[in-house]
Structures are given as structure tokens and as C-alpha cells.
Design a protein around this motif. Sequence first.
Motif, PDB file in Angstrom:
ATOM      1  N   LEU A  11      -2.393   1.657   5.356  1.00 22.62           N
ATOM      2  CA  LEU A  11      -1.471   2.671   4.865  1.00 22.62           C
ATOM      3  C   LEU A  11      -0.987   3.543   6.011  1.00 22.62           C
ATOM      4  CD1 LEU A  11      -0.074   3.909   2.429  1.00 22.62           C
ATOM      5  CD2 LEU A  11      -2.104   5.293   2.053  1.00 22.62           C
ATOM      6  N   SER A  12      -1.886   3.916   6.896  1.00 22.21           N
ATOM      7  CA  SER A  12      -1.509   4.713   8.061  1.00 22.21           C
ATOM      8  C   SER A  12      -0.520   3.946   8.936  1.00 22.21           C
ATOM      9  CB  SER A  12      -2.757   5.081   8.858  1.00 22.21           C
ATOM     10  OG  SER A  12      -2.406   5.790  10.013  1.00 22.21           O
ATOM     11  N   ALA A  13      -0.799   2.675   9.164  1.00 23.99           N
ATOM     12  CA  ALA A  13       0.107   1.851   9.974  1.00 23.99           C
ATOM     13  C   ALA A  13       1.472   1.721   9.304  1.00 23.99           C
ATOM     14  CB  ALA A  13      -0.509   0.472  10.199  1.00 23.99           C
ATOM     15  N   GLY A  14       1.469   1.528   7.989  1.00 24.91           N
ATOM     16  CA  GLY A  14       2.731   1.419   7.259  1.00 24.91           C
ATOM     17  C   GLY A  14       3.548   2.697   7.318  1.00 24.91           C
ATOM     18  N   ARG A  15       2.879   3.825   7.136  1.00 23.73           N
ATOM     19  CA  ARG A  15       3.582   5.112   7.204  1.00 23.73           C
ATOM     20  C   ARG A  15       4.119   5.364   8.606  1.00 23.73           C
ATOM     21  NH1 ARG A  15      -0.768   8.678   3.797  1.00 23.73           N
ATOM     22  NH2 ARG A  15       0.137   8.375   1.734  1.00 23.73           N
ATOM     23  N   TRP A  16       3.334   5.012   9.613  1.00 22.44           N
ATOM     24  CA  TRP A  16       3.783   5.194  10.997  1.00 22.44           C
ATOM     25  C   TRP A  16       5.024   4.345  11.246  1.00 22.44           C
ATOM     26  CZ3 TRP A  16       4.362   1.991  15.231  1.00 22.44           C
ATOM     27  CH2 TRP A  16       4.602   2.650  16.446  1.00 22.44           C
ATOM     28  N   SER A  17       4.985   3.105  10.784  1.00 18.71           N
ATOM     29  CA  SER A  17       6.147   2.221  10.953  1.00 18.71           C
ATOM     30  C   SER A  17       7.369   2.777  10.233  1.00 18.71           C
ATOM     31  CB  SER A  17       5.829   0.818  10.438  1.00 18.71           C
ATOM     32  OG  SER A  17       4.821   0.224  11.208  1.00 18.71           O
ATOM     33  N   LEU A  18       7.175   3.307   9.030  1.00 16.16           N
ATOM     34  CA  LEU A  18       8.299   3.906   8.304  1.00 16.16           C
ATOM     35  C   LEU A  18       8.892   5.088   9.069  1.00 16.16           C
ATOM     36  CD1 LEU A  18       7.320   3.967   4.519  1.00 16.16           C
ATOM     37  CD2 LEU A  18       9.201   2.725   5.597  1.00 16.16           C
ATOM     38  N   ARG A  19       8.015   5.959   9.575  1.00 18.58           N
ATOM     39  CA  ARG A  19       8.507   7.104  10.356  1.00 18.58           C
ATOM     40  C   ARG A  19       9.307   6.619  11.550  1.00 18.58           C
ATOM     41  NH1 ARG A  19       3.636   9.462   8.939  1.00 18.58           N
ATOM     42  NH2 ARG A  19       2.585   8.668  10.773  1.00 18.58           N
ATOM     43  N   LYS A  20       8.794   5.616  12.216  1.00 24.32           N
ATOM     44  CA  LYS A  20       9.461   5.084  13.396  1.00 24.32           C
ATOM     45  C   LYS A  20      10.827   4.493  13.029  1.00 24.32           C
ATOM     46  CE  LYS A  20       8.499   1.441  16.585  1.00 24.32           C
ATOM     47  NZ  LYS A  20       7.528   0.459  17.010  1.00 24.32           N
ATOM     48  N   LEU A  21      10.882   3.776  11.899  1.00 24.35           N
ATOM     49  CA  LEU A  21      12.135   3.162  11.468  1.00 24.35           C
ATOM     50  C   LEU A  21      13.158   4.191  10.980  1.00 24.35           C
ATOM     51  CD1 LEU A  21      10.657   0.131   9.518  1.00 24.35           C
ATOM     52  CD2 LEU A  21      12.101  -0.010  11.564  1.00 24.35           C
ATOM     53  N   GLU A  75     -10.972  -3.354   1.167  1.00 21.83           N
ATOM     54  CA  GLU A  75     -11.948  -2.281   1.360  1.00 21.83           C
ATOM     55  C   GLU A  75     -11.187  -0.965   1.515  1.00 21.83           C
ATOM     56  OE1 GLU A  75     -15.302  -2.485   1.352  1.00 21.83           O
ATOM     57  OE2 GLU A  75     -15.100  -4.611   0.843  1.00 21.83           O
ATOM     58  N   LYS A  76     -11.807   0.130   1.118  1.00 17.71           N
ATOM     59  CA  LYS A  76     -11.155   1.439   1.192  1.00 17.71           C
ATOM     60  C   LYS A  76     -10.737   1.772   2.627  1.00 17.71           C
ATOM     61  CE  LYS A  76     -11.689   6.240  -0.217  1.00 17.71           C
ATOM     62  NZ  LYS A  76     -12.572   7.244  -0.783  1.00 17.71           N
ATOM     63  N   ASN A  77     -11.582   1.443   3.605  1.00 19.27           N
ATOM     64  CA  ASN A  77     -11.233   1.705   5.010  1.00 19.27           C
ATOM     65  C   ASN A  77     -10.014   0.896   5.442  1.00 19.27           C
ATOM     66  OD1 ASN A  77     -13.292   3.537   5.337  1.00 19.27           O
ATOM     67  ND2 ASN A  77     -14.708   2.043   6.210  1.00 19.27           N
ATOM     68  N   ASP A  78      -9.897  -0.337   4.946  1.00 25.15           N
ATOM     69  CA  ASP A  78      -8.721  -1.154   5.259  1.00 25.15           C
ATOM     70  C   ASP A  78      -7.468  -0.551   4.641  1.00 25.15           C
ATOM     71  OD1 ASP A  78     -10.316  -2.932   6.667  1.00 25.15           O
ATOM     72  OD2 ASP A  78     -10.578  -4.283   4.955  1.00 25.15           O
ATOM     73  N   VAL A  79      -7.605  -0.017   3.419  1.00 26.80           N
ATOM     74  CA  VAL A  79      -6.477   0.643   2.759  1.00 26.80           C
ATOM     75  C   VAL A  79      -6.009   1.815   3.620  1.00 26.80           C
ATOM     76  CG1 VAL A  79      -5.796   2.058   0.770  1.00 26.80           C
ATOM     77  CG2 VAL A  79      -7.106  -0.054   0.409  1.00 26.80           C
ATOM     78  N   VAL A  80      -6.939   2.631   4.081  1.00 26.76           N
ATOM     79  CA  VAL A  80      -6.594   3.796   4.898  1.00 26.76           C
ATOM     80  C   VAL A  80      -5.872   3.357   6.176  1.00 26.76           C
ATOM     81  CG1 VAL A  80      -7.546   5.722   6.237  1.00 26.76           C
ATOM     82  CG2 VAL A  80      -8.440   5.238   3.953  1.00 26.76           C
ATOM     83  N   CYS A  81      -6.408   2.355   6.857  1.00 28.16           N
ATOM     84  CA  CYS A  81      -5.812   1.894   8.126  1.00 28.16           C
ATOM     85  C   CYS A  81      -4.434   1.276   7.919  1.00 28.16           C
ATOM     86  CB  CYS A  81      -6.738   0.892   8.803  1.00 28.16           C
ATOM     87  SG  CYS A  81      -8.241   1.634   9.439  1.00 28.16           S
ATOM     88  N   LEU A 104       0.818  -1.209   0.000  1.00 31.29           N
ATOM     89  CA  LEU A 104       0.000   0.000   0.000  1.00 31.29           C
ATOM     90  C   LEU A 104       0.856   1.266   0.000  1.00 31.29           C
ATOM     91  CD1 LEU A 104      -2.869  -1.081   2.415  1.00 31.29           C
ATOM     92  CD2 LEU A 104      -2.751  -1.268  -0.063  1.00 31.29           C
ATOM     93  N   VAL A 105       1.935   1.268   0.752  1.00 29.78           N
ATOM     94  CA  VAL A 105       2.824   2.430   0.770  1.00 29.78           C
ATOM     95  C   VAL A 105       3.431   2.640  -0.619  1.00 29.78           C
ATOM     96  CG1 VAL A 105       5.026   3.309   1.672  1.00 29.78           C
ATOM     97  CG2 VAL A 105       3.330   2.365   3.242  1.00 29.78           C
ATOM     98  N   VAL A 106       3.841   1.570  -1.276  1.00 24.02           N
ATOM     99  CA  VAL A 106       4.417   1.690  -2.617  1.00 24.02           C
ATOM    100  C   VAL A 106       3.379   2.218  -3.603  1.00 24.02           C
ATOM    101  CG1 VAL A 106       5.325   0.355  -4.575  1.00 24.02           C
ATOM    102  CG2 VAL A 106       6.232  -0.018  -2.272  1.00 24.02           C
ATOM    103  N   LEU A 107       2.171   1.662  -3.562  1.00 20.13           N
ATOM    104  CA  LEU A 107       1.135   2.095  -4.504  1.00 20.13           C
ATOM    105  C   LEU A 107       0.734   3.555  -4.281  1.00 20.13           C
ATOM    106  CD1 LEU A 107      -1.163  -1.063  -4.615  1.00 20.13           C
ATOM    107  CD2 LEU A 107       0.496  -0.313  -6.333  1.00 20.13           C
TER     108      LEU A 107
END
Length: 184
Positions: free
Chosen positions: A156-166, A148-154, A127-130
Motif C-alpha cells: 500500500l505504501s509503495a502504491g501510494r508513493w507511485s500514485l504521488r509520483k505519477l 500478510e498484514k505487513n505485506d499489505v502495509v508495504c 490495495l489502494v482501492v480497498l
Amino acid sequence: MSWTSGVFNTVKNPDQIFKVLYTVGYRLTGNHRLTVELIGASISELNRQNPHAQNPPFKDVGQLLSGSNHIVFAAILKTLCFTYVNKFTVMYGRNHATAHAAIYELSRNGSQIQEALLYLQPKERLLVVLRDILGLNYAEIADLTGLEKNDVVCLLSAGRWSLRKLLTAPVVASNLPKRAGAAK
């Protein structure tokens, strides 16, 4: 689905399509060999999904993208996403820590962002790549991935948060500059 993102409007010829597929594959896998395997598995999946569409089946990306064999870019990307989520993550993602170690050993390209991407869970990485590399909107990502669109949002948010943390190094007191006038 009406594709509104710029990537679907600007990527038209086979070379551009292959470059985008390779870029997505590389960002997902972290190395050339696995990218080639992912694209090959995607071609196999296209052949399986459309057994009568091509006789003989597609053997490589060049044939897939040439002349009368041209398949819409969105369909190819959707198949690549499907293959990554449903096959590659099974092969390499069962034990995420072990999978990451194996992929890291194959990667070693020195890019902090790429290495951080490889730490993400497979769906979050996709999702982050797309979204952040290809620039697709949430509806397009949901269509490509079957989420589902809501799953994409959740996710993607988790992925971005993990990237920021890393990517954000923890502040260590010994790394901070000494204050002016501080006692030695």
C-alpha cells in the motif's frame, strides 16, 4: 473476521452491493467491459468454490444477491479480490507495460486519478482501492486478499508513493513564473 469498516455496515441491499462491486471493479480495470468480465469471473469462481450451494449455479449478480441466494457481501468482495489477483492479473498483467497500454486504450475516461491507478502494479492497485476508496482497514484487506498484514502495509505504501509520483507533475523551470525584477 469481524468487519469494522463502514462499508460493511452500510452496504446491505443488492443494489448497494452491486454498486460497490462495480466501483471496485472499475477502479481496478479502468473500463466497463473489463469490469463486467471481472464480476462475471468472480461469479464463476463463487460457483466453483460452492458447487452444491446453488442449484443451478448463479448466472448473474442479480440472482447472486437476491432472496435466499444472498451471500454475505464480504464473501463476494473477497472472491472479487481473489479473482482479480489470481486470474485477471495473469490475463492482463504478465507484461505490465503492454497490459497498461491495452487497458488505457479501453479506458480513456480523462480522470487523472483513474489513469494513475492503471499504472500501478495490480496488487498495489487492489490495495489502494480497498483502503483509500472503500476505507477498509489493514486487517480486513489482509483477510480479503490473503496477504500478510505487513505485506499489505508495504504494498500500500509503495502504491501510494507511485500514485504521488505519477500525479505530481515535475516542476520545469520554463513553467515557473518569472521572478519580480528579473532581467529580461
